[in-house]
Write a protein that holds these residues in place. Structure first.
Motif, PDB file in Angstrom:
ATOM      1  N   GLN A   1      15.128  10.191   7.630  1.00 24.82           N
ATOM      2  CA  GLN A   1      15.296   8.845   7.104  1.00 24.82           C
ATOM      3  C   GLN A   1      14.027   8.023   7.311  1.00 24.82           C
ATOM      4  OE1 GLN A   1      18.872   7.393   9.131  1.00 24.82           O
ATOM      5  NE2 GLN A   1      19.996   7.642   7.209  1.00 24.82           N
ATOM      6  N   LEU A   2      13.709   7.219   6.262  1.00 23.30           N
ATOM      7  CA  LEU A   2      12.598   6.272   6.376  1.00 23.30           C
ATOM      8  C   LEU A   2      13.181   4.938   6.834  1.00 23.30           C
ATOM      9  CD1 LEU A   2       9.600   5.595   5.951  1.00 23.30           C
ATOM     10  CD2 LEU A   2      10.183   4.944   3.597  1.00 23.30           C
ATOM     11  N   ILE A   3      12.751   4.499   8.003  1.00 28.68           N
ATOM     12  CA  ILE A   3      13.279   3.255   8.590  1.00 28.68           C
ATOM     13  C   ILE A   3      12.115   2.302   8.838  1.00 28.68           C
ATOM     14  CG2 ILE A   3      14.598   2.262  10.496  1.00 28.68           C
ATOM     15  CD1 ILE A   3      15.809   5.027  10.972  1.00 28.68           C
ATOM     16  N   VAL A   4      12.259   1.057   8.394  1.00 31.18           N
ATOM     17  CA  VAL A   4      11.193   0.065   8.592  1.00 31.18           C
ATOM     18  C   VAL A   4      11.775  -1.184   9.248  1.00 31.18           C
ATOM     19  CG1 VAL A   4       9.848   0.910   6.640  1.00 31.18           C
ATOM     20  CG2 VAL A   4      11.509  -0.930   6.295  1.00 31.18           C
ATOM     21  N   ASN A   5      10.927  -1.876   9.989  1.00 34.78           N
ATOM     22  CA  ASN A   5      11.325  -3.095  10.691  1.00 34.78           C
ATOM     23  C   ASN A   5      10.402  -4.223  10.240  1.00 34.78           C
ATOM     24  OD1 ASN A   5      11.687  -5.180  12.602  1.00 34.78           O
ATOM     25  ND2 ASN A   5      12.374  -3.697  14.154  1.00 34.78           N
ATOM     26  N   LYS A   6      10.924  -5.108   9.381  1.00 33.35           N
ATOM     27  CA  LYS A   6      10.107  -6.178   8.799  1.00 33.35           C
ATOM     28  C   LYS A   6       9.629  -7.176   9.863  1.00 33.35           C
ATOM     29  CE  LYS A   6      11.285  -8.011   4.856  1.00 33.35           C
ATOM     30  NZ  LYS A   6      12.127  -8.637   3.792  1.00 33.35           N
ATOM     31  N   LYS A   7      10.511  -7.479  10.811  1.00 33.92           N
ATOM     32  CA  LYS A   7      10.146  -8.438  11.858  1.00 33.92           C
ATOM     33  C   LYS A   7       9.039  -7.875  12.741  1.00 33.92           C
ATOM     34  CE  LYS A   7      12.096 -11.143  15.661  1.00 33.92           C
ATOM     35  NZ  LYS A   7      13.319 -11.434  16.458  1.00 33.92           N
ATOM     36  N   ALA A   8       9.161  -6.586  13.089  1.00 34.72           N
ATOM     37  CA  ALA A   8       8.132  -5.962  13.919  1.00 34.72           C
ATOM     38  C   ALA A   8       6.785  -5.936  13.192  1.00 34.72           C
ATOM     39  CB  ALA A   8       8.561  -4.541  14.285  1.00 34.72           C
TER      40      ALA A   8
ATOM     41  N   GLU B   1       7.022  -1.593  -2.501  1.00 37.66           N
ATOM     42  CA  GLU B   1       7.271  -0.184  -2.819  1.00 37.66           C
ATOM     43  C   GLU B   1       7.818   0.574  -1.595  1.00 37.66           C
ATOM     44  OE1 GLU B   1       3.778   1.830  -4.101  1.00 37.66           O
ATOM     45  OE2 GLU B   1       4.786   3.753  -4.438  1.00 37.66           O
ATOM     46  N   LEU B   2       7.242   0.295  -0.421  1.00 35.89           N
ATOM     47  CA  LEU B   2       7.681   0.955   0.806  1.00 35.89           C
ATOM     48  C   LEU B   2       9.087   0.492   1.197  1.00 35.89           C
ATOM     49  CD1 LEU B   2       6.572   2.986   2.885  1.00 35.89           C
ATOM     50  CD2 LEU B   2       5.756   1.039   4.228  1.00 35.89           C
ATOM     51  N   LEU B   3       9.348  -0.795   1.006  1.00 39.59           N
ATOM     52  CA  LEU B   3      10.669  -1.331   1.341  1.00 39.59           C
ATOM     53  C   LEU B   3      11.753  -0.737   0.436  1.00 39.59           C
ATOM     54  CD1 LEU B   3       9.732  -5.077   1.965  1.00 39.59           C
ATOM     55  CD2 LEU B   3      10.449  -3.397   3.678  1.00 39.59           C
ATOM     56  N   LYS B   4      11.429  -0.559  -0.844  1.00 37.55           N
ATOM     57  CA  LYS B   4      12.401   0.035  -1.779  1.00 37.55           C
ATOM     58  C   LYS B   4      12.669   1.498  -1.434  1.00 37.55           C
ATOM     59  CE  LYS B   4      11.380  -2.971  -5.715  1.00 37.55           C
ATOM     60  NZ  LYS B   4      10.811  -3.061  -7.097  1.00 37.55           N
ATOM     61  N   GLU B   5      11.650   2.160  -0.907  1.00 36.67           N
ATOM     62  CA  GLU B   5      11.771   3.577  -0.573  1.00 36.67           C
ATOM     63  C   GLU B   5      12.577   3.803   0.707  1.00 36.67           C
ATOM     64  OE1 GLU B   5       8.727   7.285   0.498  1.00 36.67           O
ATOM     65  OE2 GLU B   5       7.932   5.373  -0.220  1.00 36.67           O
ATOM     66  N   ALA B   6      12.665   2.766   1.539  1.00 38.63           N
ATOM     67  CA  ALA B   6      13.277   2.918   2.867  1.00 38.63           C
ATOM     68  C   ALA B   6      14.785   3.165   2.791  1.00 38.63           C
ATOM     69  CB  ALA B   6      13.000   1.682   3.700  1.00 38.63           C
ATOM     70  N   ASP B   7      15.263   3.996   3.719  1.00 44.42           N
ATOM     71  CA  ASP B   7      16.709   4.218   3.861  1.00 44.42           C
ATOM     72  C   ASP B   7      17.352   3.107   4.673  1.00 44.42           C
ATOM     73  OD1 ASP B   7      17.017   7.038   2.720  1.00 44.42           O
ATOM     74  OD2 ASP B   7      15.422   7.346   4.185  1.00 44.42           O
ATOM     75  N   GLU B   8      16.569   2.479   5.536  1.00 42.03           N
ATOM     76  CA  GLU B   8      17.087   1.385   6.371  1.00 42.03           C
ATOM     77  C   GLU B   8      15.977   0.361   6.572  1.00 42.03           C
ATOM     78  OE1 GLU B   8      18.722   2.644  10.082  1.00 42.03           O
ATOM     79  OE2 GLU B   8      18.842   0.607  10.902  1.00 42.03           O
ATOM     80  N   VAL B   9      16.300  -0.898   6.305  1.00 45.57           N
ATOM     81  CA  VAL B   9      15.344  -1.982   6.514  1.00 45.57           C
ATOM     82  C   VAL B   9      15.925  -2.920   7.570  1.00 45.57           C
ATOM     83  CG1 VAL B   9      14.130  -3.935   5.499  1.00 45.57           C
ATOM     84  CG2 VAL B   9      14.487  -1.844   4.153  1.00 45.57           C
ATOM     85  N   ILE B  10      15.182  -3.096   8.635  1.00 48.67           N
ATOM     86  CA  ILE B  10      15.600  -3.990   9.715  1.00 48.67           C
ATOM     87  C   ILE B  10      14.906  -5.325   9.519  1.00 48.67           C
ATOM     88  CG2 ILE B  10      15.627  -4.313  12.221  1.00 48.67           C
ATOM     89  CD1 ILE B  10      15.452  -1.193  12.385  1.00 48.67           C
ATOM     90  N   GLU B  11      15.689  -6.379   9.317  1.00 49.04           N
ATOM     91  CA  GLU B  11      15.124  -7.714   9.025  1.00 49.04           C
ATOM     92  C   GLU B  11      14.625  -8.399  10.295  1.00 49.04           C
ATOM     93  OE1 GLU B  11      14.678  -8.842   6.094  1.00 49.04           O
ATOM     94  OE2 GLU B  11      15.827  -7.385   4.919  1.00 49.04           O
TER      95      GLU B  11
END
Length: 359
Positions: free
Chosen positions: A331-338, A349-359
């Motif tokens: 899974q591709l997981i990203v943390n926008k706050k971090a 593009e990376l955010l759309k690709e992510a399986d989980e986005v942490i706000e």
């Protein structure tokens, strides 16, 4: 005495002796009847055998298995693996306290303690050992060659000396590996910071799974246009100082699935946020704790998968014939706050690709 009287006396005596003899014969016959056992019929024998078999089956069903759980250190990824393991058993009828009993131990990062825990499990004659992470798996394997050992969060079981091959262990050890896609994870550095050239890696130089990942990173870094700056530590108290030593020398920090570093991840994140250095992690729980991004494993699912393997072993499957399994779904997981805290902006593009986005 007259002749007639004498004849009557003899007749009474004869009748008296006859009655005594009959009574004695009846008594003997009754004793034989009360002590001899009649031969069992074939139907009675079969019924008895069926009863014994049913009793044995019932005893097996009633058996409460004891599983010793040993974990090298507490951190969310390893804790999640343990929870997944226990949930898999519960979902299949092995509920804690009913059909199975868990003896949960934590080595708190000490190899000596991990060895003592393994020896305790052997002395207690547990039915199975569930070892979380490489050091505890090695300690268990050194303590017993007979008790089945299920492993997880072990990057390279062959290099760790636990199995002869992942396809066919040929030891009392089987389970799951957390070999992460090091090349794909390092490539994320250039996606969050396109001008990055130097990547710092913190790792425990005494941990086999970390050494394996470092070798992989060294082999793929050149083709990604990256230069590695390695910083080895030996315990969690050295992590913050090691992270500080990378400031001004690297453009990003990569934290592999190293138990010592991950257990002290907040120290790395604090330094990275202050110096605006993005941190790429080796697994999802580290991103949820504050790293920017990962492409990797879900340790809860990995533990659950190991639990399903454990059930097969409890039901009689020989672990030496069970291949080491890997988790297929990354899974591709990203943390926008971090990302914001570390001075980088994630592309749409990376955010759309992510399986989980942490706000």
């Amino acid at each position: 005495m007259s002749l007639k009287h004498l004849q009557k006396s003899r007749l009474f005596l004869f009748l008296f002796l006859l009655i005594i003899g009959l009574l004695a014969g009846c008594g003997s016959s009754e004793r034989v009847s009360s002590t001899e056992k009649p031969a069992a019929t074939s139907t009675e024998t079969n019924t008895q055998q069926e009863g014994n078999s049913t009793q044995a089956s019932s005893e097996t069903e009633k058996k409460v298995f004891t599983i010793g759980i040993t974990q090298i250190v507490e951190h969310p990824a390893l804790d999640a693996a343990k929870e997944g393991f226990i949930k898999a058993l519960a979902d299949n009828g092995y509920v804690d306290g009913e059909k199975v009993k868990f003896d949960q131990q934590n080595a708190q990062g000490s190899r000596d303690t991990a060895t003592s825990i393994a020896q305790k499990f052997v002395a207690d004659k547990v039915d199975m050992i569930f070892a979380i992470a490489t050091p505890t798996a090695q300690a268990a394997a050194q303590a017993t060659a007979d008790i089945p050992i299920l492993i997880t969060a072990v990057t390279d079981p062959v290099a760790a000396g636990l199995v002869k091959s992942n396809e066919r262990p040929e030891t009392n050890v089987t389970g799951t590996t957390d070999m992460n896609p090091v090349k794909e994870q390092l490539s994320l550095v250039t996606k969050v910071k396109p001008d990055a050239k130097k990547v710092g890696i913190l790792y425990n130089s005494g941990e086999t799974n970390s050494e394996v990942q470092i070798k992989l990173a060294e082999s793929v870094a050149p083709e990604l246009g990256l230069e590695l700056v390695l910083k080895g530590i030996t315990n969690s108290s050295e992590v913050q100082q090691a992270a500080q030593s990378l400031v001004g020398k690297v453009d990003a920090i990569y934290v592999p699935t190293d138990n010592t570093v991950v257990s002290a991840l907040e120290s790395v994140l604090g330094v990275a946020e202050q110096a605006k250095i993005p941190v790429v992690a080796g697994e999802g729980d580290s991103v949820r704790r504050g790293a920017v991004i990962t492409y990797g494993l879900d340790y809860y699912k990995l533990g659950y998968q190991t639990g399903e393997m454990a059930i097969k072993v409890l039901n009689g499957t020989d672990p030496s014939t069970m291949p080491i399994e890997t988790q297929k779904d990354m899974q591709l997981i990203v943390n926008k706050k971090a990302a914001a805290n570390m001075g980088v902006e994630l592309s749409e593009e990376l955010l759309k690709e992510a399986d989980e986005v942490i706000e």
